[in-house]
Design an enzyme around this catalytic site. Structure first.
Site, short mmCIF file in Angstrom:
data_model
loop_
_atom_site.label_atom_id
_atom_site.label_comp_id
_atom_site.label_asym_id
_atom_site.label_seq_id
_atom_site.Cartn_x
_atom_site.Cartn_y
_atom_site.Cartn_z
N ASP A 120 -8.57 -4.25 -6.55
CA ASP A 120 -7.93 -3.63 -4.95
C ASP A 120 -8.75 -2.51 -4.95
OD1 ASP A 120 -6.53 -2.88 -3.31
OD2 ASP A 120 -4.98 -3.66 -3.40
N HIS A 133 -7.64 -6.09 -0.39
CA HIS A 133 -5.80 -4.66 -0.81
C HIS A 133 -4.93 -5.61 -0.33
CE1 HIS A 133 -3.81 -1.28 -0.52
NE2 HIS A 133 -4.21 -1.22 1.08
N SER A 179 0.61 -1.06 0.21
CA SER A 179 0.30 0.01 -0.20
C SER A 179 1.09 0.97 0.04
CB SER A 179 -0.86 0.03 1.05
OG SER A 179 -1.69 1.17 1.02
#
Length: 528
Positions: free
Chosen positions: A468, A496, A242
């Site tokens: 995602d 994710h 991320s």
């Protein structure tokens, strides 16, 4: 999620749960692999005109920084089977004599069994996620061969966790902040939203002062290079998820010759400004919601109707109902629309949260907001005693420094709502108004949208998941295309990030790269 680029984060507890459930071997048989990347609901993002590349720093370490690179790390036992250390970095790299910061790192030593490959630095995202907590939570879940070859190291970035953490609000005021209406319907609700944004900014200024101007991603990437040298590694081996991909890509852009084996999973796109990033992320959550709705429609316990269209309509109706009157819960707190939305968004991060969301939506329809509030609290990592970690404070501080605010006034945010709603039916309005927060930030931004070429770097593996929610697949396509040595590894699935989530194709490809340096071939895709 309440940030200029909301939720560039795998929440720490969620990250541990994702990885601990998937102990795959680097030599395991891959799952289905196809020769080209899967289709996506997002087209690759084209950088805006005028977006320039991130320029590398000189390869030679400046004399003024030499003392920082010459420190000796003193590792001490901490938190059970881990070791912790601290080291100094300059508050301001442009003026090293102006003062120092103390940063904290933790590691799990390599277990042996293979030639030692050095240190593998891990970052779970955020900004604001504690890499120290992440390493301590997931170390045992990493592939045994990877654990045998690398020391797993987590460095809390400046302003985060144990590294001079930024704080802004008391727990009760943070409760008020998370509950504030982010879909204002009239001037009084706009004024209330502006008031909590201003209170947040003022609290950070009061508690952090000048430090707020030195928590940028560029500075944290330079801190990574200091630690790399102190660990004795000639090149940085790194796995970021991320926001951790943005940090890693920034490092690669600044120090391309020092890139070792780098994996960027759930990629950010550094070429997007804050407005475009918020808007495309809102679309990512809509894509993830559509996947949830499709799955829900097949289940007997789906609380929102019998087909995907009915589920969409009922979610909208539930949000509208809660906007009109907050739902009671088992505690003294009530569930507001903002918290209900956060609870739904949190469940989009991982499929194993979908059953919990179905239950929460069922009870919310019946008038009880307890379960949805629990999901929202999990997202913010709120403690049972009402306390909050510094995660969201650091999130805002870094975001507001990295990019100029997308909106300078409520009028600008309101004008953008239609285009945000076009990108995301369910979450666009929320994302537009959340993007107003940095308009009141007390420190001017030091960064801007840019591309990252990292010319001359070793192969960098960029992992993208097609549905995602928080880092849309198009961002991975864009970042891999910007990087001169980027290799895109696609996962056709939900949730994710992808590595460590039970897919032997993804895990095997990443592990083989980490252990042997063999980057996946261009166009490699893994099926669900």
């Amino acid at each position: 999620m309440r940030a200029v680029r909301p939720s560039r984060l795998v929440p720490a507890a969620l990250a541990a749960a994702l990885l601990l459930g998937a102990c795959t071997s680097g030599g395991s048989t891959p799952g289905q692999t196809v020769s080209s990347a899967p289709s996506s609901d997002h087209a690759p993002v084209t950088p805006a005109a005028g977006v320039t590349p991130l320029e590398p720093l000189p390869a030679e370490i400046p004399a003024a920084l030499a003392p920082y690179y010459a420190q000796k790390l003193d590792w001490k036992s901490c938190d059970g089977e881990f070791e912790c250390t601290t080291f100094k970095v300059p508050l301001d790299y442009a003026a090293p004599a102006g003062g120092d910061l103390l940063l904290t790192a933790a590691r799990k030593r390599a277990t042996g069994g293979k030639p030692r490959l050095g240190s593998l630095l891990l970052n779970p995202g955020g900004p604001g996620g504690s890499a120290v907590e992440y390493v301590e939570g997931v170390a045992k879940g990493y592939d045994p061969e990877v654990r045998g070859a690398y020391d797993l190291v987590g460095l809390d970035p400046r302003g985060v966790g144990r590294s001079s953490p930024v704080t802004c609000l008391s727990g009760d005021r943070m409760d008020a902040y998370t509950a504030a209406d982010i879909t204002p319907d009239d001037q009084s609700e706009i004024d209330a939203l502006v008031a909590v944004d201003q209170e947040f900014a003022a609290g950070c200024k009061q508690r952090a002062g000048a430090f707020l101007g030195h928590v940028s991603t560029v500075e944290s990437a330079r801190d990574l290079d200091v630690l790399r040298a102190l660990l004795g590694d000639q090149k940085l081996s790194y796995l970021g998820k991320s926001y951790g991909t943005f940090l890693g890509a920034t490092y690669a852009g600044l120090f391309p010759s020092r890139v070792g084996r780098m994996v960027l999973d759930g990629a950010m796109d550094p070429s997007l400004d804050a407005r475009a990033g918020n808007k495309t992320q809102a679309g990512g959550f809509d894509v993830a919601w559509a996947a949830f709705a499709k799955d829900c429609a097949k289940r007997d316990d789906c609380p929102l109707g019998g087909d995907e269209q009915a589920i969409d309509q009922q979610l909208d109706a539930l949000f509208k109902r809660i906007d009109g009157a907050a739902l009671p819960t088992e505690s003294s707190r009530k569930l507001t629309e903002a918290q209900a939305t956060t609870g739904v968004i949190h469940a989009m991060y991982a499929e194993f949260l979908w059953p919990q969301l179905r239950t929460a939506l069922t009870t919310a329809k019946a008038g009880d907001g307890t379960a949805l509030l629990k999901l929202s609290d999990q997202y913010y990592d709120r403690g049972a005693d009402g306390s909050y970690p510094n995660l969201m404070y650091a999130n805002m501080a870094v975001n507001c420094l990295d990019l100029p605010a997308p909106f300078a006034s409520p009028a600008e945010a309101a004008a953008a709502v239609p285009e945000f709603e076009q990108a995301s039916r369910h979450f666009g309005r929320d994302m537009a108004w959340m993007a107003l927060a940095c308009g009141y930030w007390p420190v001017k931004p030091t960064g801007a949208a840019h591309t990252v070429r990292a010319a001359g770097a070793a192969p960098i593996v960029v992992v993208g998941t097609t549905r995602d929610p928080a880092t849309p697949y198009a961002w991975a396509q864009s970042l891999a295309g910007q990087l001169e040595s980027g290799r895109l590894l696609s996962y056709d699935g939900d949730g994710h990030t992808a590595y460590g989530r039970h897919n032997t194709c993804v895990d095997g490809a990443v592990n083989r790269y980490l252990l042997g340096g063999d980057a996946p071939a261009a166009g490699t895709s893994c099926a669900k």
